[in-house]
Design an enzyme around this catalytic site. Structure first.
Site, mmCIF file in Angstrom:
data_model
loop_
_atom_site.group_PDB
_atom_site.id
_atom_site.type_symbol
_atom_site.label_atom_id
_atom_site.label_comp_id
_atom_site.label_asym_id
_atom_site.label_seq_id
_atom_site.Cartn_x
_atom_site.Cartn_y
_atom_site.Cartn_z
ATOM 1 N N VAL A 1 10.858 -7.280 9.467
ATOM 2 C CA VAL A 1 11.996 -6.389 9.698
ATOM 3 C C VAL A 1 11.642 -5.458 10.851
ATOM 4 C CG1 VAL A 1 13.470 -4.601 8.679
ATOM 5 C CG2 VAL A 1 12.695 -6.523 7.284
ATOM 6 N N MET B 1 0.839 -1.203 0.000
ATOM 7 C CA MET B 1 0.000 0.000 0.000
ATOM 8 C C MET B 1 0.878 1.259 0.000
ATOM 9 S SD MET B 1 -3.409 -0.970 2.095
ATOM 10 C CE MET B 1 -2.764 -0.785 3.746
ATOM 11 N N HIS C 1 9.365 -3.454 3.323
ATOM 12 C CA HIS C 1 9.007 -3.623 1.911
ATOM 13 C C HIS C 1 10.260 -3.909 1.072
ATOM 14 C CE1 HIS C 1 5.662 -0.802 3.304
ATOM 15 N NE2 HIS C 1 4.983 -1.835 2.864
HETATM 16 P P1 AMP Z 1 1.491 -2.931 3.454
HETATM 17 O O1 AMP Z 1 2.078 -1.905 2.552
HETATM 18 O O2 AMP Z 1 1.489 -2.546 4.891
HETATM 19 O O3 AMP Z 1 0.156 -3.459 2.956
HETATM 20 O O4 AMP Z 1 2.475 -4.174 3.390
HETATM 21 C C1 AMP Z 1 2.857 -4.731 2.164
HETATM 22 C C2 AMP Z 1 3.633 -5.995 2.423
HETATM 23 O O5 AMP Z 1 4.772 -5.692 3.221
HETATM 24 C C3 AMP Z 1 2.829 -7.038 3.214
HETATM 25 O O6 AMP Z 1 3.090 -8.329 2.682
HETATM 26 C C4 AMP Z 1 3.367 -6.884 4.613
HETATM 27 O O7 AMP Z 1 3.263 -8.066 5.382
HETATM 28 C C5 AMP Z 1 4.816 -6.548 4.327
HETATM 29 N N1 AMP Z 1 5.420 -5.853 5.488
HETATM 30 C C6 AMP Z 1 4.903 -4.798 6.177
HETATM 31 N N2 AMP Z 1 5.720 -4.478 7.217
HETATM 32 C C7 AMP Z 1 6.748 -5.362 7.182
HETATM 33 C C8 AMP Z 1 7.917 -5.565 7.990
HETATM 34 N N3 AMP Z 1 8.181 -4.803 9.060
HETATM 35 N N4 AMP Z 1 8.763 -6.580 7.668
HETATM 36 C C9 AMP Z 1 8.501 -7.375 6.587
HETATM 37 N N5 AMP Z 1 7.429 -7.227 5.776
HETATM 38 C C10 AMP Z 1 6.573 -6.239 6.067
#
Ligand code: AMP
Length: 278
Positions: free
Chosen positions: A173, A27, A34
């Protein structure tokens, strides 16, 4: 090769190259978490597509859709630095017809734990992920363990609907003090930030114990120490495949998951642990 920005299906078809394609759905408001997903995709595929789309369908009426951070120019820079081939950045109106009828149901597994606090959330997540799979047609897709129930449900969707896509899970992370990176961390005040680290501290403390009762009690005690600045939604110890609570005597992998509001920001985190290893 220059980064291509695709807005719709035609752009995606034009950008397609021979070889394997990996999709990293996001997102936006990209951070190191990411980046780690993108790097995993880069290693595994010839072409990496990152989608950046704040999906209205997965936000409840009282959630933070309108104030969710949107940092598209900075995100493009991150994608360039990470050698991404295509950024897919659709407009909501193009993706969702006003008279649309059909969506994906996450079933019972979408109504427990996180789903109990966010009705309809996982239906919205699975619907956008299936649409992205159909538009991008990747060979594999990478998701973070940070959203453990989402990852588990995507694996279920792929199995239950026979989608020909390999799903890779990537570790969470964290900041040096343990706080899981999240696009929402930027909402935290300095005071909130001090409280927010309690989530990962509680998970670590719980994961160091051995029985479900001890694990829950220990993690709960750490959360209680945070005081009124932390408003707990749930602490759950669940089977990673079903997200059903585990009972005493359970053996194998389990997920200890937590969600809480810190100030006006809702945060989630989890760790995977093994119960009763032989
Ligand atoms: P989002 O943009 O929050 O929808 O996340 C996009 C992708 O990044 C999803 O698969 C999340 O699980 C992953 N993600 C978000 N935060 C982290 C993090 N701290 N470590 C690893 N992956 C993450």
């Amino acid at each position: 090769m220059d980064l291509i920005v695709a807005r719709g299906r035609d752009d995606l078809v034009k950008a397609r190259r021979a070889g394997t394609v990996a999709l990293v759905p996001t997102m936006g408001a990209l951070h190191e978490g990411h980046r780690s997903l993108i790097r995993q995709a880069r290693v595994r595929a010839d072409q990496v597509v990152v989608s950046i789309f704040v999906n209205p369908l997965q936000f409840g009426p009282n959630e933070d859709f309108s104030r969710y951070p949107r940092t598209f120019d900075a995100d493009l820079e991150v994608c360039r630095e990470e050698g991404v081939d295509v950024v897919f950045h659709p407009a909501a109106d193009d993706l969702y017809a006003a008279d649309r009828q059909v969506s994906v149901s996450a079933g019972e597994m979408g109504r427990v734990v996180e789903g109990a606090f966010r009705p309809g959330h996982f239906d919205g997540v699975l619907t956008i992920v299936l649409k992205l799979f159909n538009l991008v047609q990747p060979d594999l897709a990478v998701f973070g363990q940070k959203d453990a129930q989402q990852l588990a449900l995507i694996r279920r969707m792929v199995a239950d609907l026979d989608l020909p896509i390999e799903i890779l899970g990537a570790p969470t992370v964290r900041e040096p003090d343990g706080l899981a990176l999240s696009s929402r961390n930027r909402y935290l005040s300095d005071g909130d930030r001090q409280v927010a680290v309690t989530l990962s501290r509680a998970l670590r403390a719980g994961a160091a114990r051995f029985t479900p009762a001890e694990i829950r009690q220990t993690a709960r005690a750490v959360l209680d120490e945070a005081g009124p600045g932390l408003d707990l939604d749930y602490l759950a110890l669940v089977d990673p495949a079903t997200f059903a609570e585990v009972s005493e005597g359970y053996e194998g992998l389990a997920v200890l998951a937590v969600a809480a509001k810190v100030g006006s920001t809702r945060l989630i985190d989890n760790v995977t642990l093994t119960l009763n290893p032989a």
